[in-house]
Write a protein that holds these residues in place. Structure first.
Motif, PDB file in Angstrom:
ATOM      1  N   UNK A   1       1.228   9.311  -5.826  1.00 34.63           N
ATOM      2  CA  UNK A   1       1.416  10.791  -5.588  1.00 34.63           C
ATOM      3  C   UNK A   1       2.709  11.131  -6.484  1.00 34.63           C
ATOM      4  N   UNK A   2       3.740  10.602  -6.882  1.00 37.89           N
ATOM      5  CA  UNK A   2       4.758  10.971  -7.757  1.00 37.89           C
ATOM      6  C   UNK A   2       4.203  11.159  -9.070  1.00 37.89           C
ATOM      7  N   UNK A   3       3.219  10.238  -9.446  1.00 39.29           N
ATOM      8  CA  UNK A   3       2.572  10.214 -10.713  1.00 39.29           C
ATOM      9  C   UNK A   3       1.754  11.494 -11.139  1.00 39.29           C
ATOM     10  N   UNK A   4       1.142  11.856  -9.879  1.00 41.58           N
ATOM     11  CA  UNK A   4       0.153  13.139  -9.809  1.00 41.58           C
ATOM     12  C   UNK A   4       1.318  14.532 -10.097  1.00 41.58           C
ATOM     13  N   UNK A   5       2.284  14.379  -9.325  1.00 39.80           N
ATOM     14  CA  UNK A   5       3.211  15.482  -9.217  1.00 39.80           C
ATOM     15  C   UNK A   5       3.909  15.488 -10.636  1.00 39.80           C
TER      16      UNK A   5
ATOM     17  N   UNK B   1       4.600  18.472 -15.682  1.00 34.39           N
ATOM     18  CA  UNK B   1       4.695  18.184 -17.028  1.00 34.39           C
ATOM     19  C   UNK B   1       3.768  19.411 -17.846  1.00 34.39           C
ATOM     20  N   UNK B   2       2.338  19.188 -17.179  1.00 30.04           N
ATOM     21  CA  UNK B   2       1.555  20.163 -17.878  1.00 30.04           C
ATOM     22  C   UNK B   2       1.794  21.652 -17.700  1.00 30.04           C
TER      23      UNK B   2
ATOM     24  N   UNK C   1       1.368  13.336   2.276  1.00 28.18           N
ATOM     25  CA  UNK C   1       1.994  11.965   2.454  1.00 28.18           C
ATOM     26  C   UNK C   1       1.663  11.537   4.027  1.00 28.18           C
ATOM     27  N   UNK C   2       2.018  12.521   5.053  1.00 30.85           N
ATOM     28  CA  UNK C   2       1.705  12.247   6.469  1.00 30.85           C
ATOM     29  C   UNK C   2       0.149  11.917   6.819  1.00 30.85           C
ATOM     30  N   UNK C   3      -0.852  12.580   6.170  1.00 29.62           N
ATOM     31  CA  UNK C   3      -2.258  12.634   6.489  1.00 29.62           C
ATOM     32  C   UNK C   3      -2.575  11.288   5.915  1.00 29.62           C
ATOM     33  N   UNK C   4      -2.219  10.852   4.780  1.00 23.79           N
ATOM     34  CA  UNK C   4      -2.573   9.654   4.294  1.00 23.79           C
ATOM     35  C   UNK C   4      -2.153   8.497   4.862  1.00 23.79           C
ATOM     36  N   UNK C   5      -0.905   8.572   5.394  1.00 22.39           N
ATOM     37  CA  UNK C   5      -0.169   7.582   6.372  1.00 22.39           C
ATOM     38  C   UNK C   5      -1.167   7.236   7.372  1.00 22.39           C
TER      39      UNK C   5
ATOM     40  N   UNK D   1       0.808  -1.018   0.043  1.00 22.43           N
ATOM     41  CA  UNK D   1      -0.070  -0.130  -0.076  1.00 22.43           C
ATOM     42  C   UNK D   1       0.880   1.233  -0.011  1.00 22.43           C
ATOM     43  N   UNK D   2       1.993   1.269   0.784  1.00 19.06           N
ATOM     44  CA  UNK D   2       2.942   2.274   0.806  1.00 19.06           C
ATOM     45  C   UNK D   2       3.388   2.659  -0.593  1.00 19.06           C
ATOM     46  N   UNK D   3       4.175   1.407  -1.246  1.00 19.66           N
ATOM     47  CA  UNK D   3       4.531   1.708  -2.658  1.00 19.66           C
ATOM     48  C   UNK D   3       3.319   2.411  -3.441  1.00 19.66           C
ATOM     49  N   UNK D   4       2.049   1.884  -3.453  1.00 16.21           N
ATOM     50  CA  UNK D   4       1.150   2.280  -4.374  1.00 16.21           C
ATOM     51  C   UNK D   4       0.869   3.809  -4.104  1.00 16.21           C
ATOM     52  N   UNK D   5       0.812   4.051  -2.781  1.00 18.18           N
ATOM     53  CA  UNK D   5       0.504   5.566  -2.596  1.00 18.18           C
ATOM     54  C   UNK D   5       1.659   6.442  -2.986  1.00 18.18           C
ATOM     55  N   UNK D   6       3.066   6.028  -2.794  1.00 16.04           N
ATOM     56  CA  UNK D   6       4.092   6.562  -3.441  1.00 16.04           C
ATOM     57  C   UNK D   6       4.106   6.929  -5.019  1.00 16.04           C
TER      58      UNK D   6
END
Lengths: 269, 135
Positions: free
Chosen positions: A18-22, A27-28, B19-23, A10-15
């Protein structure tokens, strides 16, 4: 160990998300360091038409945010008010068994009570000022209503729920005020349309100002040439939304401040 | 150079809060802490939306200056041009205005749910509530 592996996944997925969104935002050109030189074309258009009396689409208000909120995307805001209404109705439905009792909790210490009573006069004044100047200065019905709800919350915490319920702030009365605000919004929303139907012209729901192809409007000056600027429907919608938001939020705060025993009774029903 | 550093600092701080709030929402078992993290996440999202409207240079709120109830001259084209150059983007602010109030209403609703859960189970620990439900 199964739980730990799932957590890591789950942590890897969230990361990754978030990185994808960023990366997408960067890029846009939405997230730029330092920020871009000028405004986007859409913002430029709104800023130039809102108080431009030569434009067919002006809303007669110098406040661009309020103009977009209640004129350009007014129907959307009406729906959002509906969402807000449903959230509050849902909260009330969860505790529907409760009667608002006239309890006698004395609140906090004398110092806190005295200071709260002084501020309790000031906060609604500020709230009304924010709401009534919504078409002239930053602010509006939503913001004023939220500020007003802070006063109710302060009264509940510092002076006890009995302070408000003892002064007639019952559940039914606050619900009535809330519904009155919503009815006023609905009335203002269709007022231009009704005017147009009476005159046999073209008109729209949530129409504010006169348009060449829909020649009805709610006006923007009270008292002719050098009168008071009220920006058509914006003033009335801000007022109605102020009523609805302040009554609705006060109601849920009062119900939340009720004693624990009455909540338990409501839950078991 | 310093401006860019400040912007990087703000962006990375906001991201760290997200990130912290999601955690916190995912990992803390206490329902109240989940709610606190939920509201922090919502507020940070609103902050990011408002930040998107900022442009560099001199900025002012998206309100045409110098207008009051009784003093309201109609502006010329040059005034509007200079206003549109300096004012920030109003559209993110419009979205945030309603999002804040509705976020508050949703938070109140979730608080009611948490209060009723506490009244029924005597705890806000979601593991404990799940265990008692399955019994």
């Amino acid at each position: 160990m199964k739980g730990a592996a799932r957590d890591a996944a789950l942590a890897v997925l969230a990361l990754v998300v978030i990185l994808g969104l960023l990366v997408g935002l960067a890029r846009t050109g939405t997230l730029a360091v330092p920020p871009p030189e000028g405004n986007r074309p859409l913002a430029d258009k709104f800023l130039k038409t809102t108080y431009n009396w030569t434009s067919d689409l002006w809303s007669a208000s110098p406040e661009v945010v309020t103009s977009i909120l209640w004129d350009y995307r007014g129907l959307d805001t009406v729906y959002e008010t509906g969402v807000f209404f449903l959230a509050i109705i849902g909260a009330i439905a969860l505790v529907r068994g409760i009667k608002t009792p006239s309890l006698r909790w004395r609140g906090m210490s004398v110092v806190a009570r005295t200071v709260s009573k002084i501020t309790l006069v000031a906060i609604p004044v500020v709230a009304a000022s924010i709401a009534l100047h919504g078409h002239l200065t930053p602010g509006g019905g939503f913001q004023g209503g939220s500020v007003f709800a802070v006063a109710s919350l302060l009264a509940i915490v510092a002076l006890g729920t009995g302070f408000l319920t003892g002064r007639g702030w019952s559940k039914d009365r606050l619900l009535a005020f809330r519904t009155l605000g919503l009815l006023l919004i609905a009335l203002v929303a269709v007022s231009a349309l009704i005017l147009a139907l009476l005159k046999g012209e073209m008109g729209y729901i949530m129409q504010n100002q006169w348009k060449p192809w829909a020649r009805v409007g709610l006006g923007y000056l009270f008292g002719g040439g050098n009168g008071i600027l009220y920006s058509g429907s914006l003033f009335f919608l801000n007022l109605a939304e102020f009523l609805a938001v302040s009554a609705g939020l006060s109601l849920v705060f009062i119900l939340m401040g009720l004693p624990w025993e009455s909540l338990k009774g409501g839950a078991s029903e | 150079m310093i401006e860019a550093a400040i912007w990087w600092y703000i962006y990375s701080l906001t991201l760290a809060i997200v990130v912290m709030s999601l955690y916190g929402m995912a990992a803390r078992p206490n329902l109240l802490k989940k709610l606190i993290m939920f509201s922090i996440l919502g507020d940070t999202a609103n902050l990011m939306a408002v930040m998107l409207g900022v442009h560099s240079g001199l900025i002012q709120p998206p309100v045409f200056p110098g207008i009051s109830f009784t003093d309201h001259p109609l502006p010329g084209v040059a005034d509007l041009e200079s206003f549109a150059r300096t004012a920030v983007d109003p559209i993110p602010q419009v979205l945030v205005v309603t999002a804040i109030v509705i976020g508050l209403a949703v938070l109140v609703f979730l608080s009611y749910v948490a209060m009723l859960l506490y009244a029924k189970y005597g705890t806000l620990d979601v593991r404990e509530i799940g265990r008692r439900r399955s019994e």
